[in-house]
Design an enzyme around this catalytic site. Structure first.
Site, PDB file in Angstrom:
ATOM      1  N   ASP A 199       0.870  -1.171   0.000  1.00  0.00           N
ATOM      2  CA  ASP A 199       0.000   0.000   0.000  1.00  0.00           C
ATOM      3  C   ASP A 199       0.915   1.231   0.000  1.00  0.00           C
ATOM      4  OD1 ASP A 199      -2.313   1.676   0.443  1.00  0.00           O
ATOM      5  OD2 ASP A 199      -1.648   1.817   2.524  1.00  0.00           O
ATOM      6  N   ASP A 211      -1.573  -0.756   6.145  1.00  0.00           N
ATOM      7  CA  ASP A 211      -1.775  -0.272   7.514  1.00  0.00           C
ATOM      8  C   ASP A 211      -3.202   0.175   7.798  1.00  0.00           C
ATOM      9  OD1 ASP A 211      -1.279   3.241   7.683  1.00  0.00           O
ATOM     10  OD2 ASP A 211      -1.589   2.079   5.866  1.00  0.00           O
TER      11      ASP A 211
END
Length: 631
Positions: free
Chosen positions: A308, A507
């Site tokens: 990400d 996250d």
């Protein structure tokens, strides 16, 4: 009496039986024959082994312990009680060594559980009362005294606090936290007493999550360990076949007994679980939590890494990257005035500005007559000066940019940045440029991953094409997918999994489905991320991405040692069986030789508890970002 104590008692009994029998034999006389004493001392070990094998059989398990039973029984039946008791000592000694190895491998993990927070000091209108940690509710104001554990996750109320986070994150040096910073349970107050506000109950806090993962690490069984069990099961008929052939070809039952004795690798197959538990323990020391040995083994096979962007490859917040100053202005003074005013704002950027000023040690003043223009900025009085801060239209209206600000405006025209214009008494004096910057340790991390065998690294983000492509180009990634929804991320992970073992690193809440879908999901949880942590197989507690490479290295190191212990141990046992079948090894000598093999492979498996040979590039910690330079 627990099983470990019983096994130790049986070992002591067997050793005493051997010593007493040898003493009588050397004296040449005694009330009982030494062979009788050896046989009697062997029987308790045989009985314990029968019980153990029956218990395992009832739950569908069968292992090489059966070979030990056959060899001891054959020794007694063939009139070789000395060989039988030596095998009994070797077997009992192996079980004691097994207990020691497991205990050492699990000690570091158990230490985390043993030091769990148990009390809290809750503030109230009547003073401070000491309560059990599980009585803390969200929103409670707590007092943490010097040297105490933080009982729950929370937010720092006081201006600053010094914390020892080594037990949770692996960071060796105390870390300075400032007001509004998140705090993790299980860390230690390394400075003066401070106040915090609970943001989670004890069961939902970081330390409780650690303990749940420790439990998983101690109970989960990796596919590699199950393969080792199957190897052990195949060894039983092979051993009986070789022993039968040796007896048939030599017409000597003692040769068959020697084959059985050297093929008794009691703690040999234990090498795999000891190695994997040691690897999980090693990872925990550096702030990497593996949810069991299954996650560790899967990580060792990874060939594709998907990252990400926001909060993973980047810091996930607005970092000050540049300040454009009017002539004769000082950066720190302008930052102080800006931060003083921003204390009255609820804008997402305001807390970053205030924290930056406090980290620099600037003394902030209380603003007055503040008026906020939603989405544009605010203005007010600071130290008798009218301060305006926000967008260009708010601060400059239709006025042209002064000459000193034109280069910066052109440079950041199409960049993904936030620019805060600052005016004092109606005159523009500075422009602060903020951006979501790349983590300092990302380049070294990607190099380390490729060194560890990851041959495809890609970016998967919900951000727009411009921001994603800029990051990908600077890092030399193999592929980039932008504007991805959570469903898009899951589909991408599924596609990559079909090509090669894949890990997903993220996250945020929107990463959770993709983390769960990957072969290995790795969550960066230093700033919270409870949902992503629950979905992941590996959780990183430090605010860095470099532990991703450390986790992969530990996993590969652990799997290599486990495989090495199994293959070398079985190869040595196989060679010993051949020599025994040829009559070159006696039963007593074979028992001593086999125990030496067992001890060697167990000690080799325990090497996973130690450090690994990591290159300097893999060991580098995140480098503190350079201070923004005034222009």
């Amino acid at each position: 009496m627990n099983e470990s104590t019983v096994r130790l008692a049986l070992l002591i009994m067997a050793v005493l039986g051997l010593v007493v029998g040898l003493a009588i034999w050397s004296a040449g006389q005694g009330p009982v024959q030494p062979t009788t004493i050896w046989a009697i001392a062997t029987l308790p070990v045989v009985i314990m082994l029968v019980v153990s094998i029956l218990r395992d059989f009832l739950i569908g398990r069968m292992g090489v312990d059966a070979i030990a039973l056959v060899s001891m029984s054959a020794g007694l039946l063939l009139g070789q009680p000395l060989a039988a008791i030596v095998v009994a000592i070797m077997y009992a000694g192996g079980t004691v060594l097994e207990d020691f190895a497991r205990g050492r491998a699990e000690r570091s993990l158990q230490a985390l559980v043993d030091r769990a927070p148990r009390i809290a000091h809750k503030k109230s209108t009547t003073g401070t009362e000491t309560i059990s940690a599980d009585q803390v509710a969200i929103g409670d104001e707590l007092l943490v005294r010097a040297g105490e554990l933080l009982p729950v996750d929370g937010i720092l109320i006081d201006p600053s606090a010094l914390l020892d986070e080594s037990a949770v994150t692996g960071e060796p040096l105390p870390v300075r936290r400032i007001a509004s910073d998140p705090l993790h349970s299980g860390t230690v107050n390394a400075g003066e007493t401070f106040s915090m506000r609970a943001s989670a109950t004890v069961g939902e806090s970081t330390y409780a999550a650690i303990m749940r993962m420790v439990t998983a690490a101690q109970t989960a069984k990796a596919p590699f360990i199950r393969i080792a069990d199957r190897l052990a099961l195949l060894l039983l008929p092979l051993t009986l076949l070789v022993a039968a052939l040796a007896w048939y070809l030599s017409n000597d039952p003692i040769r068959a007994l020697a084959v059985l004795v050297v093929a008794t690798p009691c703690p040999l197959i234990l090498a795999a679980p000891v190695a994997f538990i040691g690897g999980v323990s090693r990872a925990a020391h550096v702030g990497i939590l593996m949810k069991g040995s299954t996650a560790l083994e899967a990580l060792a096979r990874i060939r594709t890494a998907i990252f990400d962007k926001t909060g993973t490859l980047t810091t996930g917040g607005a970092e000050l990257i540049e300040i454009d100053l009017a002539p004769h202005q000082r950066a720190d003074e302008l930052l102080r005035l800006l931060a003083s005013l921003e204390q009255a704002s609820h804008h997402v950027l305001a807390s970053s500005i205030v924290q930056l000023a406090r980290r620099k040690g600037l003394v902030l003043c209380q603003p007055h007559q503040v008026r906020e223009h939603r989405g544009e900025g605010l203005e007010g009085q600071v130290d008798g000066t009218t301060v305006s801060a926000g967008s260009r239209p708010l601060v400059l209206a239709d006025k042209p940019l002064p000459y000193w600000a034109q280069d910066g405006e052109e440079r950041h025209r199409d960049a993904a940045v936030l620019r805060v214009f600052l005016a004092l008494n109606g005159e523009l004096v500075g422009i602060f440029t903020f951006a979501d910057t790349l983590r300092a340790d990302v380049p070294d991390t990607l190099v380390a991953l490729r060194t560890c065998g990851v041959n495809r690294i890609m970016l998967l983000t919900g951000d727009d094409d411009t921001a994603a492509n800029k990051v990908a180009a600077s890092l030399g990634l193999d592929a980039t997918i932008s504007k991805a929804t959570p469903a898009d991320k899951v589909r991408t992970v599924e596609v990559e999994k079909r090509a090669a073992p894949t890990m997903m690193i993220g996250d945020g809440i929107n990463d959770a489905p993709a983390l769960a879908a990957a072969d290995v999901g790795i969550a960066l949880a230093s700033r919270g991320g409870t949902i992503s942590s629950e979905a992941a197989d590996v959780v990183i507690l430090t605010d860095r991405v470099q532990p991703v490479a450390e986790a992969l290295l530990i996993a590969k190191h652990t799997r290599t040692i486990a495989l090495q212990s199994i293959t070398v141990g079985l190869a040595l046992s196989g060679a010993a069986m051949i020599f025994a079948a040829l009559g070159m090894i006696t039963p007593v000598a074979g028992a001593l030789l086999q125990e030496g093999i067992d001890v060697a492979v167990i000690l080799n498996a325990l090497r996973t508890l130690g450090g690994t040979d990591v290159s300097a590039s893999r060991q580098k910690r995140a480098i503190k970002a350079a201070e923004p330079q005034p222009r």
